[in-house]
Design a protein around this motif. Structure first.
Motif, PDB file in Angstrom:
ATOM      1  N   VAL A   1       0.828  -1.199   0.000  1.00  0.00           N
ATOM      2  CA  VAL A   1       0.000   0.000   0.000  1.00  0.00           C
ATOM      3  C   VAL A   1       0.870   1.260   0.000  1.00  0.00           C
ATOM      4  O   VAL A   1       0.564   2.245  -0.683  1.00  0.00           O
TER       5      VAL A   1
ATOM      6  N   GLY B   1       0.876   4.008  -3.026  1.00  0.00           N
ATOM      7  CA  GLY B   1       0.633   5.423  -2.793  1.00  0.00           C
ATOM      8  C   GLY B   1       1.754   6.293  -3.323  1.00  0.00           C
ATOM      9  O   GLY B   1       1.504   7.349  -3.926  1.00  0.00           O
TER      10      GLY B   1
ATOM     11  N   ARG C   1     -14.189   6.800   0.654  1.00  0.00           N
ATOM     12  CA  ARG C   1     -13.199   5.889   1.250  1.00  0.00           C
ATOM     13  C   ARG C   1     -12.634   6.419   2.563  1.00  0.00           C
ATOM     14  O   ARG C   1     -12.363   5.634   3.478  1.00  0.00           O
TER      15      ARG C   1
ATOM     16  N   ALA D   1      -4.544   3.618   2.052  1.00  0.00           N
ATOM     17  CA  ALA D   1      -5.122   2.896   0.915  1.00  0.00           C
ATOM     18  C   ALA D   1      -5.759   3.829  -0.099  1.00  0.00           C
ATOM     19  O   ALA D   1      -5.864   3.491  -1.283  1.00  0.00           O
ATOM     20  N   ALA D   2      -6.182   5.028   0.342  1.00  0.00           N
ATOM     21  CA  ALA D   2      -6.909   5.938  -0.542  1.00  0.00           C
ATOM     22  C   ALA D   2      -6.005   6.929  -1.260  1.00  0.00           C
ATOM     23  O   ALA D   2      -6.500   7.728  -2.061  1.00  0.00           O
TER      24      ALA D   2
ATOM     25  N   PRO E   1      -4.035   6.499  -3.827  1.00  0.00           N
ATOM     26  CA  PRO E   1      -4.214   6.433  -5.287  1.00  0.00           C
ATOM     27  C   PRO E   1      -5.470   7.158  -5.777  1.00  0.00           C
ATOM     28  O   PRO E   1      -5.477   7.678  -6.893  1.00  0.00           O
ATOM     29  N   ALA E   2      -6.540   7.185  -4.965  1.00  0.00           N
ATOM     30  CA  ALA E   2      -7.746   7.895  -5.390  1.00  0.00           C
ATOM     31  C   ALA E   2      -7.491   9.397  -5.464  1.00  0.00           C
ATOM     32  O   ALA E   2      -7.942  10.068  -6.400  1.00  0.00           O
TER      33      ALA E   2
ATOM     34  N   LEU F   1      -6.122   4.961 -10.320  1.00  0.00           N
ATOM     35  CA  LEU F   1      -7.108   4.382  -9.405  1.00  0.00           C
ATOM     36  C   LEU F   1      -6.962   2.866  -9.327  1.00  0.00           C
ATOM     37  O   LEU F   1      -7.224   2.263  -8.288  1.00  0.00           O
TER      38      LEU F   1
ATOM     39  N   MET G   1      -5.170   1.093  -6.428  1.00  0.00           N
ATOM     40  CA  MET G   1      -5.782   0.919  -5.113  1.00  0.00           C
ATOM     41  C   MET G   1      -6.210  -0.527  -4.865  1.00  0.00           C
ATOM     42  O   MET G   1      -5.794  -1.129  -3.867  1.00  0.00           O
TER      43      MET G   1
END
Length: 295
Positions: free
Chosen positions: A27, A31, A226, A252-253, A255-256, A275, A278
């Motif tokens: 993760v 990122g 998220r 974890a978020a 990449p969003a 995205l 993720m």
């Protein structure tokens, strides 16, 4: 985007090399890569010719080094595990900095600054006023690393880096919830930082900068879905479980958030590509956890 990695009890009982491998966090790498690729999209939008492979490799190496260094300083790890992890982190940094410097002097110095921020975060010991700016600087550093050191970066690129700084700082501050000691300023500050990081990708296009804020909207909605519930939980109840939940969700978020910025600079295809990191990182993280439990 960086976070501490204590490893599982099973990994501590296994072979030292297996325990060190358990500290590597997909993760965190996802990122870092996402933030760097978002920076690449910004650099291409500005100059049209920005390298991607060396900054991407440097970002992955730095993210791995940050995870290993955090693991090396974690309580409960065997001394040999801490020593091997620290040496491996040093090797990764010593490889990442020359790779970044090969692109330009600016990216080389940015890699040094990012590595320093990761080191400060690793030794912060859960102190929010130290961990928070260090985490924000590291995440913004990954983004600026991806720009390839483009000359005379326009304001929209600098503000995009500030978005990532706000996000990383806010998540790190939430992760330090048990250390707030009843200080509500930390809760309000963390929520303000995370909320600004969620909203700003929609607003960067104002003023004719060439950034398409509307293209970022789908990814901003995914990011808000998220992270905001867990951020609100951790801010209102800063105990270890909510704080840890917010930290995991925040990592974890990333990449969003990077996808929202990339979509603004490069369009929907670029955002969708980032995205995708993720769920891939989530699967790899679960596989890593399963191996640790079986060790």
């Amino acid at each position: 985007m960086p976070s501490s990695s204590t490893g599982t009890l099973a990994s501590r009982r296994s072979h030292p090399l297996h325990a060190v491998a358990g500290l590597l966090r997909p993760v965190a790498v996802a990122g870092a890569l996402a933030a760097t690729l978002a920076g690449h999209a910004a650099g291409v939008a500005v100059s049209g010719d920005v390298p991607v492979w060396l900054p991407g490799l440097a970002a992955a190496a730095l993210a791995l080094a940050g995870a290993l260094l955090s693991g090396a300083l974690a309580e409960g790890e065997a001394p040999v595990v801490r020593a091997v992890a620290a040496v491996a982190a040093g090797v990764l940094v010593s490889a990442a900095v020359p790779a970044a410097a090969h692109v330009s002097a600016g990216t080389g110095w940015m890699a040094v600054a990012t590595a320093a921020a990761l080191a400060v975060h690793a030794v912060s010991g859960g102190r929010p006023w130290l961990a928070s700016p260090a985490a924000g600087t590291a995440l913004a550093g990954f983004f600026l690393l991806g720009t390839g050191g483009v000359a005379a970066e326009p304001a929209v690129v600098r503000v995009a880096a500030l978005v990532l700084f706000s996000y990383g700082a806010g998540i790190a501050m939430l992760a330090c919830g048990p250390s707030w000691r009843g200080d509500r300023r930390a809760a309000y500050g963390a929520l303000g930082l995370v909320a600004s990081a969620v909203l700003l990708p929609l607003m960067l296009g104002w003023g004719g900068s060439g950034y398409a804020g509307l293209a970022a909207l789908p990814f901003v909605l995914i990011l808000a879905w998220r992270i905001l519930p867990d951020a609100l939980w951790a801010a209102s109840d800063p105990r270890p479980v909510p704080a840890r939940t917010a930290a995991v969700s925040g990592d974890a978020a990333v990449p969003a958030l990077a996808a929202a910025l990339a979509a603004g600079f490069a369009g929907l295809p670029g955002g969708l590509l980032l995205l995708a990191l993720m769920p891939v990182a989530g699967v790899l993280e679960r596989l890593r956890s399963d191996r640790g439990e079986r060790a």
